[in-house]
Design a protein around this motif. Structure first.
Motif, PDB file in Angstrom:
ATOM      1  N   ALA A  66       0.822  -1.217   0.000  1.00 59.50           N
ATOM      2  CA  ALA A  66       0.000   0.000   0.000  1.00 59.50           C
ATOM      3  C   ALA A  66       0.857   1.268   0.000  1.00 59.50           C
ATOM      4  CB  ALA A  66      -0.917   0.008   1.218  1.00 59.50           C
ATOM      5  N   GLY A  67       0.284   2.323  -0.575  1.00 64.09           N
ATOM      6  CA  GLY A  67       0.939   3.623  -0.552  1.00 64.09           C
ATOM      7  C   GLY A  67       2.115   3.721  -1.513  1.00 64.09           C
ATOM      8  N   VAL A  68       1.938   3.200  -2.732  1.00 60.48           N
ATOM      9  CA  VAL A  68       3.002   3.224  -3.740  1.00 60.48           C
ATOM     10  C   VAL A  68       2.856   4.485  -4.588  1.00 60.48           C
ATOM     11  CG1 VAL A  68       4.039   2.017  -5.694  1.00 60.48           C
ATOM     12  CG2 VAL A  68       3.058   0.711  -3.787  1.00 60.48           C
ATOM     13  N   VAL A  69       3.906   5.277  -4.667  1.00 65.59           N
ATOM     14  CA  VAL A  69       3.852   6.490  -5.491  1.00 65.59           C
ATOM     15  C   VAL A  69       4.045   6.109  -6.952  1.00 65.59           C
ATOM     16  CG1 VAL A  69       4.688   7.960  -3.613  1.00 65.59           C
ATOM     17  CG2 VAL A  69       6.331   6.923  -5.198  1.00 65.59           C
ATOM     18  N   ASP A  70       3.613   7.007  -7.843  1.00 67.05           N
ATOM     19  CA  ASP A  70       3.682   6.726  -9.280  1.00 67.05           C
ATOM     20  C   ASP A  70       5.066   6.258  -9.719  1.00 67.05           C
ATOM     21  OD1 ASP A  70       1.127   7.090 -10.467  1.00 67.05           O
ATOM     22  OD2 ASP A  70       1.276   9.239 -10.120  1.00 67.05           O
ATOM     23  N   GLY A  71       6.113   6.928  -9.212  1.00 65.98           N
ATOM     24  CA  GLY A  71       7.468   6.631  -9.653  1.00 65.98           C
ATOM     25  C   GLY A  71       7.973   5.256  -9.265  1.00 65.98           C
ATOM     26  N   ALA A  72       7.350   4.626  -8.252  1.00 68.41           N
ATOM     27  CA  ALA A  72       7.810   3.314  -7.783  1.00 68.41           C
ATOM     28  C   ALA A  72       6.948   2.173  -8.302  1.00 68.41           C
ATOM     29  CB  ALA A  72       7.832   3.300  -6.250  1.00 68.41           C
ATOM     30  N   LYS A  73       5.843   2.492  -8.947  1.00 68.60           N
ATOM     31  CA  LYS A  73       4.860   1.474  -9.342  1.00 68.60           C
ATOM     32  C   LYS A  73       5.458   0.444 -10.305  1.00 68.60           C
ATOM     33  CE  LYS A  73       0.122   1.195 -11.187  1.00 68.60           C
ATOM     34  NZ  LYS A  73       0.206   0.801 -12.599  1.00 68.60           N
ATOM     35  N   ALA A  74       6.174   0.892 -11.315  1.00 67.08           N
ATOM     36  CA  ALA A  74       6.715  -0.031 -12.320  1.00 67.08           C
ATOM     37  C   ALA A  74       7.742  -0.978 -11.705  1.00 67.08           C
ATOM     38  CB  ALA A  74       7.341   0.766 -13.463  1.00 67.08           C
ATOM     39  N   ASP A  75       8.595  -0.467 -10.826  1.00 67.52           N
ATOM     40  CA  ASP A  75       9.627  -1.310 -10.213  1.00 67.52           C
ATOM     41  C   ASP A  75       9.000  -2.382  -9.323  1.00 67.52           C
ATOM     42  OD1 ASP A  75      11.647   0.079 -11.463  1.00 67.52           O
ATOM     43  OD2 ASP A  75      12.045   1.399  -9.743  1.00 67.52           O
ATOM     44  N   ILE A  76       7.983  -2.003  -8.557  1.00 64.52           N
ATOM     45  CA  ILE A  76       7.338  -2.965  -7.671  1.00 64.52           C
ATOM     46  C   ILE A  76       6.575  -4.007  -8.472  1.00 64.52           C
ATOM     47  CG2 ILE A  76       5.432  -3.195  -6.007  1.00 64.52           C
ATOM     48  CD1 ILE A  76       6.561  -0.751  -4.571  1.00 64.52           C
ATOM     49  N   GLU A  77       5.925  -3.572  -9.539  1.00 60.18           N
ATOM     50  CA  GLU A  77       5.214  -4.536 -10.377  1.00 60.18           C
ATOM     51  C   GLU A  77       6.188  -5.521 -11.019  1.00 60.18           C
ATOM     52  OE1 GLU A  77       2.237  -4.825 -14.225  1.00 60.18           O
ATOM     53  OE2 GLU A  77       2.060  -3.164 -12.813  1.00 60.18           O
ATOM     54  N   ALA A  78       7.334  -5.046 -11.448  1.00 60.90           N
ATOM     55  CA  ALA A  78       8.318  -5.926 -12.075  1.00 60.90           C
ATOM     56  C   ALA A  78       8.802  -6.995 -11.091  1.00 60.90           C
ATOM     57  CB  ALA A  78       9.494  -5.104 -12.591  1.00 60.90           C
ATOM     58  N   ILE A  79       9.063  -6.597  -9.867  1.00 61.40           N
ATOM     59  CA  ILE A  79       9.496  -7.560  -8.847  1.00 61.40           C
ATOM     60  C   ILE A  79       8.388  -8.569  -8.578  1.00 61.40           C
ATOM     61  CG2 ILE A  79      10.161  -7.832  -6.432  1.00 61.40           C
ATOM     62  CD1 ILE A  79      11.448  -5.040  -6.592  1.00 61.40           C
ATOM     63  N   ALA A  80       7.154  -8.067  -8.449  1.00 64.70           N
ATOM     64  CA  ALA A  80       6.021  -8.953  -8.162  1.00 64.70           C
ATOM     65  C   ALA A  80       5.835  -9.985  -9.278  1.00 64.70           C
ATOM     66  CB  ALA A  80       4.751  -8.130  -7.959  1.00 64.70           C
ATOM     67  N   ARG A  81       5.933  -9.564 -10.523  1.00 66.33           N
ATOM     68  CA  ARG A  81       5.759 -10.489 -11.633  1.00 66.33           C
ATOM     69  C   ARG A  81       6.903 -11.498 -11.708  1.00 66.33           C
ATOM     70  NH1 ARG A  81       1.592  -9.691 -14.775  1.00 66.33           N
ATOM     71  NH2 ARG A  81       0.520  -7.667 -14.765  1.00 66.33           N
ATOM     72  N   LYS A  82       8.092 -11.043 -11.491  1.00 67.33           N
ATOM     73  CA  LYS A  82       9.266 -11.919 -11.564  1.00 67.33           C
ATOM     74  C   LYS A  82       9.177 -13.068 -10.565  1.00 67.33           C
ATOM     75  CE  LYS A  82      14.280 -11.907 -10.895  1.00 67.33           C
ATOM     76  NZ  LYS A  82      15.482 -11.085 -10.584  1.00 67.33           N
ATOM     77  N   HIS A  83       8.586 -12.800  -9.409  1.00 70.33           N
ATOM     78  CA  HIS A  83       8.581 -13.790  -8.330  1.00 70.33           C
ATOM     79  C   HIS A  83       7.238 -14.513  -8.172  1.00 70.33           C
ATOM     80  CE1 HIS A  83      12.054 -11.227  -7.346  1.00 70.33           C
ATOM     81  NE2 HIS A  83      12.567 -12.327  -6.826  1.00 70.33           N
ATOM     82  N   GLY A  84       6.337 -14.359  -9.133  1.00 69.42           N
ATOM     83  CA  GLY A  84       5.085 -15.114  -9.098  1.00 69.42           C
ATOM     84  C   GLY A  84       4.012 -14.532  -8.210  1.00 69.42           C
ATOM     85  N   LEU A  85       4.179 -13.259  -7.804  1.00 65.86           N
ATOM     86  CA  LEU A  85       3.160 -12.592  -6.997  1.00 65.86           C
ATOM     87  C   LEU A  85       2.072 -11.972  -7.861  1.00 65.86           C
ATOM     88  CD1 LEU A  85       5.642 -10.896  -4.516  1.00 65.86           C
ATOM     89  CD2 LEU A  85       3.849 -12.500  -3.811  1.00 65.86           C
ATOM     90  N   LEU A  86       2.333 -11.840  -9.140  1.00 62.74           N
ATOM     91  CA  LEU A  86       1.369 -11.286 -10.101  1.00 62.74           C
ATOM     92  C   LEU A  86       1.391 -12.134 -11.365  1.00 62.74           C
ATOM     93  CD1 LEU A  86       1.604  -7.369 -10.205  1.00 62.74           C
ATOM     94  CD2 LEU A  86      -0.372  -8.761  -9.609  1.00 62.74           C
ATOM     95  N   GLY A  87       0.337 -12.054 -12.129  1.00 65.71           N
ATOM     96  CA  GLY A  87       0.294 -12.727 -13.418  1.00 65.71           C
ATOM     97  C   GLY A  87      -0.571 -13.963 -13.449  1.00 65.71           C
ATOM     98  N   GLU A  88      -0.840 -14.554 -12.283  1.00 62.81           N
ATOM     99  CA  GLU A  88      -1.678 -15.753 -12.234  1.00 62.81           C
ATOM    100  C   GLU A  88      -3.151 -15.347 -12.315  1.00 62.81           C
ATOM    101  OE1 GLU A  88      -2.366 -19.644  -9.299  1.00 62.81           O
ATOM    102  OE2 GLU A  88      -1.160 -17.931  -8.634  1.00 62.81           O
ATOM    103  N   VAL A  89      -3.916 -16.070 -13.117  1.00 64.32           N
ATOM    104  CA  VAL A  89      -5.348 -15.806 -13.224  1.00 64.32           C
ATOM    105  C   VAL A  89      -6.051 -16.499 -12.057  1.00 64.32           C
ATOM    106  CG1 VAL A  89      -7.423 -16.086 -14.617  1.00 64.32           C
ATOM    107  CG2 VAL A  89      -5.227 -15.603 -15.725  1.00 64.32           C
ATOM    108  N   ILE A  90      -6.721 -15.711 -11.237  1.00 69.78           N
ATOM    109  CA  ILE A  90      -7.411 -16.218 -10.049  1.00 69.78           C
ATOM    110  C   ILE A  90      -8.909 -16.192 -10.311  1.00 69.78           C
ATOM    111  CG2 ILE A  90      -7.774 -15.943  -7.564  1.00 69.78           C
ATOM    112  CD1 ILE A  90      -4.882 -16.571  -8.409  1.00 69.78           C
ATOM    113  N   SER A  91      -9.572 -17.316 -10.128  1.00 71.55           N
ATOM    114  CA  SER A  91     -11.009 -17.349 -10.356  1.00 71.55           C
ATOM    115  C   SER A  91     -11.739 -16.511  -9.317  1.00 71.55           C
ATOM    116  CB  SER A  91     -11.524 -18.789 -10.304  1.00 71.55           C
ATOM    117  OG  SER A  91     -11.498 -19.281  -8.968  1.00 71.55           O
ATOM    118  N   GLN A  92     -12.960 -16.134  -9.657  1.00 68.30           N
ATOM    119  CA  GLN A  92     -13.775 -15.324  -8.748  1.00 68.30           C
ATOM    120  C   GLN A  92     -13.939 -16.022  -7.398  1.00 68.30           C
ATOM    121  OE1 GLN A  92     -15.284 -12.340  -9.065  1.00 68.30           O
ATOM    122  NE2 GLN A  92     -14.912 -11.868 -11.206  1.00 68.30           N
ATOM    123  N   SER A  93     -14.180 -17.314  -7.415  1.00 68.51           N
ATOM    124  CA  SER A  93     -14.416 -18.041  -6.162  1.00 68.51           C
ATOM    125  C   SER A  93     -13.122 -18.284  -5.400  1.00 68.51           C
ATOM    126  CB  SER A  93     -15.113 -19.377  -6.442  1.00 68.51           C
ATOM    127  OG  SER A  93     -16.404 -19.160  -6.978  1.00 68.51           O
TER     128      SER A  93
END
Length: 567
Positions: free
Chosen positions: A397-424
């Protein structure tokens, strides 16, 4: 008239010298990895449970070894918020002082460690203390970690409600110095403390009859399942400014298989209170439970049974008498969802907030999903905070615009983002259960991802995968993952066998009801296949699965839990 014999835990607390017992002696005894039986109850007040690896019990017994004892320690983190520096310390402890080498996010917005050798307990507590974290009252017959909606969008309102949650947690901590003396090496000023009005002004010498849980909800979200708590506060705001709360009380999830005198229950609506009166009302409700609660039968000792046995009106009148303040009529509030907002959302303060899905709350590195490493790397550069959710997920929480891309890149690299999660799947949770929980009768966390694969498959089969269904699983009926408030609840009966509960509403304002008892996976999936088939073609527009199965008569609605849940 013969005086009733109290539950054994009441004598343990009375004789404990305000939660000291012989914990220090047990800590210094290396001949066994366990504490003495009575101390096993007292250490819960200090934030941890004694456990053993049940997968290895028989093998060790054959080798004439004692069980492989270890400890689960749960932290107190009001509202689930910690700083990046705190997270790095939490991660380091998990990696160096536990055998599980992992962090587990709980269903009460905190974290816990599993696999702690007795020799490491004191080091862990001292290391947490260095980061202004503790485990005081995270377990035991006291007010436990106070939950608060982690709303990342309405930042101003979240800040106001979070401060209330933190005040509740801090104000209602036990006052005994036992924790500081035993774990932080503070000097013991007196050997015996007799003036309980000074030592424990809220709890007294015997504390509460059972555990006590609180939550603060911010409409329209009910992610904290506010009605399942002993005491809940539903925020009421005007122009995004907090003016007070609707107070609800008398909820709780635990029950006992086959015992009709025990049942889950949702809280009663007591009325509206002003923000400045929250602490007074919380103290009043807790002291009513302290004085009126059942200290003879621990199975009937939660506040929900006090409300049932003494009567709602009597309890409400006593709370008003103890505060000197009358409840006002409840304000209109709308609660619509219990899920988390996954991915990036932007708050009113123009900061970004990233919610990542952590299945069953287990933060651990595995091939292709280096979750623990990923969060560690994010914590090294993050300038905002981390917010644990009651759905076992985490918000960066509380990510400024300038840090958003770097945090997203780390999250994707380590499997924290990118997985499709069903509604349930994204709205579903499970408890730890086997192999460590001594109460577990069946698997939960280890089995739940595979079970949700089946649920996802059935929803796709019937073309209802766009419909979110709240699914929860526990290894026993104590209800840590709040299964009785799920549209589909699975509660363990024996290895591979569960009770199937259906019919809670989507918003968390109605309990479910037993549909099939003690059935295996094949029977569970067969039953759900049939129910999903009907739901696909017979549901009304916008009708949730829980409402549907009640409407068609698969189960009847639970209106009054004391009479309806088992009836």
């Amino acid at each position: 008239m013969t005086k009733q014999k109290l539950a054994h835990n009441e004598y343990i607390k009375t004789d404990s010298n305000y939660l000291r017992g012989s914990i220090t002696q047990g800590l210094n005894t290396q001949a066994t990895g366990a504490f003495a039986p009575d101390d096993q109850q007292l250490i819960k007040f200090h934030g941890f449970y004694q456990q053993d690896d049940r997968d290895l019990r028989i093998e060790r017994q054959q080798q004439k070894l004692e069980p492989l004892y270890s400890f689960m320690l749960r932290a107190r983190v009001p509202g689930g918020i910690c700083s990046p520096d705190q997270w790095l310390a939490v991660d380091k402890i998990a990696s160096t002082l536990t055998t599980s080498n992992s962090i587990r996010l709980t269903t009460r917005q905190t974290f816990q460690y599993h696999g702690i050798p007795k020799r490491n307990l004191k080091t862990i507590i001292q290391d947490l203390d260095q980061q202004a974290l503790d485990s005081i009252a995270a377990c035991g017959d006291v007010n436990r970690n106070v939950m608060c909606n982690p709303n990342p969008v309405q930042s101003q309102l979240h800040e106001q409600t979070y401060e209330v949650a933190k005040q509740l947690s801090d104000h209602l901590l036990p006052h005994t110095k036992a924790y500081a003396e035993i774990w932080l090496d503070e000097e013991m000023l007196v050997s015996t403390q007799d003036d309980q009005s000074i030592v424990e002004p809220v709890y007294g010498k015997t504390y509460l009859p059972r555990k006590f849980k609180m939550a603060v909800a911010v409409p329209p979200d009910n992610d904290v399942d506010v009605y399942t708590n002993d005491l809940g506060f539903i925020a009421v705001a005007e122009n995004d400014h907090l003016i007070g709360f609707n107070l609800v009380a008398g909820g709780g999830m635990g029950s006992t298989h086959g015992d009709v005198n025990t049942f889950p229950r949702l809280a009663n609506d007591f009325g509206f209170i002003k923000t400045q009166d929250v602490l007074a009302f919380a103290k009043a409700v807790m002291t009513v439970q302290r004085d009126w609660g059942n200290r003879v039968d621990r199975k009937r000792a939660r506040f929900k049974y006090t409300v049932v046995d003494k009567g709602f009106e009597a309890v409400k009148a006593e709370v008003e008498a103890r505060t000197g303040i009358q409840f006002e009529p409840s304000r209109d509030v709308v609660l619509v969802d219990r899920g988390d907002r996954y991915g990036w959302v932007k708050g009113v303060d123009n900061n970004w907030h990233l919610t990542v899905f952590i299945e069953c709350g287990r933060i651990k590195d595995s091939p292709g999903k280096m979750l623990q490493t990923g969060l560690r790397e994010i914590a090294k550069i993050h300038k905002g905070d981390f917010r644990m959710t009651s759905n076992q997920n985490i918000i960066i929480a509380g990510v400024v615009d300038g840090a958003k891309a770097d945090i997203e890149a780390i999250a994707r690299k380590h499997g924290l983002l990118g997985e499709v999660i069903s509604q349930s799947r994204g709205r579903s949770i499970a408890c730890v259960a086997l192999p460590t929980c001594p109460l577990a009768m069946a698997e939960a966390e280890r089995y739940f991802p595979d079970f949700m694969d089946h649920i996802d498959g059935l929803q796709r089969k019937h073309n209802i995968d766009d419909r979110p269904i709240v699914v929860r699983m526990t290894g026993c009926p104590n209800g840590c993952a709040r299964p009785f408030a799920a549209e589909i609840g699975l509660v363990g009966r024996a290895p591979g066998r569960y009770n199937l509960y259906l019919g809670a509403d989507y918003e968390g304002k109605r309990l479910n009801k037993l549909y099939r008892d003690n059935i295996d996976e094949a029977e569970i999936l067969s039953e759900l296949d049939q129910q999903f088939a009907r739901y696909a073609v017979e549901r009304h527009a916008g009708e949730s699965f829980g409402d549907f199965v009640v409407r068609i008569g698969t189960v009847s609605a639970v209106i009054d839990a004391a009479n309806d849940f088992h009836g």
